[in-house]
Design an enzyme around this catalytic site. Sequence first.
Site, PDB file in Angstrom:
ATOM      1  N   ARG A   1      -9.205 -34.023   0.308  1.00  0.00           N
ATOM      2  CA  ARG A   1      -8.764 -34.883   1.396  1.00  0.00           C
ATOM      3  C   ARG A   1      -9.764 -34.996   2.544  1.00  0.00           C
ATOM      4  O   ARG A   1     -10.052 -36.100   3.028  1.00  0.00           O
ATOM      5  CB  ARG A   1      -7.438 -34.364   1.993  1.00  0.00           C
ATOM      6  CG  ARG A   1      -6.222 -34.782   1.258  1.00  0.00           C
ATOM      7  CD  ARG A   1      -5.193 -33.698   1.361  1.00  0.00           C
ATOM      8  NE  ARG A   1      -5.684 -32.568   0.594  1.00  0.00           N
ATOM      9  CZ  ARG A   1      -5.466 -32.416  -0.721  1.00  0.00           C
ATOM     10  NH1 ARG A   1      -4.716 -33.280  -1.340  1.00  0.00           N
ATOM     11  NH2 ARG A   1      -5.986 -31.407  -1.394  1.00  0.00           N
TER      12      ARG A   1
ATOM     13  N   ARG B   1     -18.105 -28.503   6.232  1.00  0.00           N
ATOM     14  CA  ARG B   1     -17.163 -27.431   5.852  1.00  0.00           C
ATOM     15  C   ARG B   1     -17.967 -26.269   5.293  1.00  0.00           C
ATOM     16  O   ARG B   1     -18.929 -26.477   4.539  1.00  0.00           O
ATOM     17  CB  ARG B   1     -16.170 -27.933   4.809  1.00  0.00           C
ATOM     18  CG  ARG B   1     -15.331 -26.808   4.221  1.00  0.00           C
ATOM     19  CD  ARG B   1     -14.230 -27.312   3.334  1.00  0.00           C
ATOM     20  NE  ARG B   1     -13.204 -27.975   4.121  1.00  0.00           N
ATOM     21  CZ  ARG B   1     -12.039 -28.382   3.618  1.00  0.00           C
ATOM     22  NH1 ARG B   1     -11.758 -28.174   2.336  1.00  0.00           N
ATOM     23  NH2 ARG B   1     -11.148 -28.980   4.377  1.00  0.00           N
TER      24      ARG B   1
ATOM     25  N   HIS C   1      -9.531 -25.632  11.622  1.00  0.00           N
ATOM     26  CA  HIS C   1      -9.666 -26.917  10.908  1.00  0.00           C
ATOM     27  C   HIS C   1      -9.188 -28.014  11.873  1.00  0.00           C
ATOM     28  O   HIS C   1      -8.107 -28.574  11.720  1.00  0.00           O
ATOM     29  CB  HIS C   1      -8.809 -26.880   9.645  1.00  0.00           C
ATOM     30  CG  HIS C   1      -9.107 -27.965   8.640  1.00  0.00           C
ATOM     31  ND1 HIS C   1      -9.820 -29.111   8.946  1.00  0.00           N
ATOM     32  CD2 HIS C   1      -8.753 -28.085   7.338  1.00  0.00           C
ATOM     33  CE1 HIS C   1      -9.903 -29.874   7.862  1.00  0.00           C
ATOM     34  NE2 HIS C   1      -9.267 -29.270   6.877  1.00  0.00           N
TER      35      HIS C   1
END
Length: 306
Positions: free
Chosen positions: A52, A102, A130
Amino acid sequence: MPRNIIDVVDLTVEEIDELIATAEDIIQNPAKYQEACRHRQLATLFFEPSTRTRLSFESAMLALGGSVLGFSEANSSSTAKGETVGDTVHTVSCYADIIAMRHPKEGAPYAAAQFSEVPIINAGDGGHNHPTQTLTDLLTIHREKGRLNGFTVGFCGDLKFGRTVHSLVNALSRYDGIRFVLVSPAELKLPRYVKEEALKKRNLPYVQTTDLDSVMPELDLLYMTRVQKERFFNEEDYLRLKDSYILTPEKLERAKADLSILHPLPRVNEIAVAVDRDPRAAYWKQVKNGKFIRMALILKLLDIHV
Ligand code: CP
């Protein structure tokens, strides 16, 4: 110095509200934004798996008329030859206007940002934070409830390693009238540092329990989470804890009629697929909202006004 988003508290409440308003305008008027990032490039540097976050960032930039480059696993970059994260990011900042990154190590995006000439967005760092998932969650809550204050919010599952939980608790602690219900096995409680910073310092009401059923009738929002297999030190503990909570239609019988159920996804076993048909399930809407709020964030960090 470029503006980086490493933690959700890098944004003021007013800026978050402004991003939500922009995302709402994007949802209503997508054509207005389709050339906004023409000739701009987003790099997605993913040293850890994602579906995602990476694809919504890329979809967001493409919907703004920009382009994307990057990698989806560390082994396809020169990291495999021993290059440091700092040198990788310094290199990519020569090719891109903005970077979403990330990394499995907590703090890596912050460290990398010291070497970047362009804005860095933390797209998840280990079991830490996050922030863009939190923006997605806040947009979803706003769309479901019409406000971001005055709720009892239940967080359920792996509150220790769940970075989305840490960021969302931090964000919601800055809105009025939020009561926090923290549901987890004893071994997976919300870390002390998050409780201290977000809840205790602000004197906010919270309860901790292992029993989801007993608190279900109180909840306005239920944020389910996956037990984070990749953060465990041994498989035995993971196997023992992984199915601690499984949300089913039967368990929801005692919930409020206007409950909203969120989950950052991916799910494993903690929400039965039958719950997807419940009108209170908002997690697939969250997936869609992730693209629009990331469009709003890209525009803000590139200082583009439509
Ligand atoms: N919610 C989230 O971070 O999902 P991905 O790991 O698929 O990006």
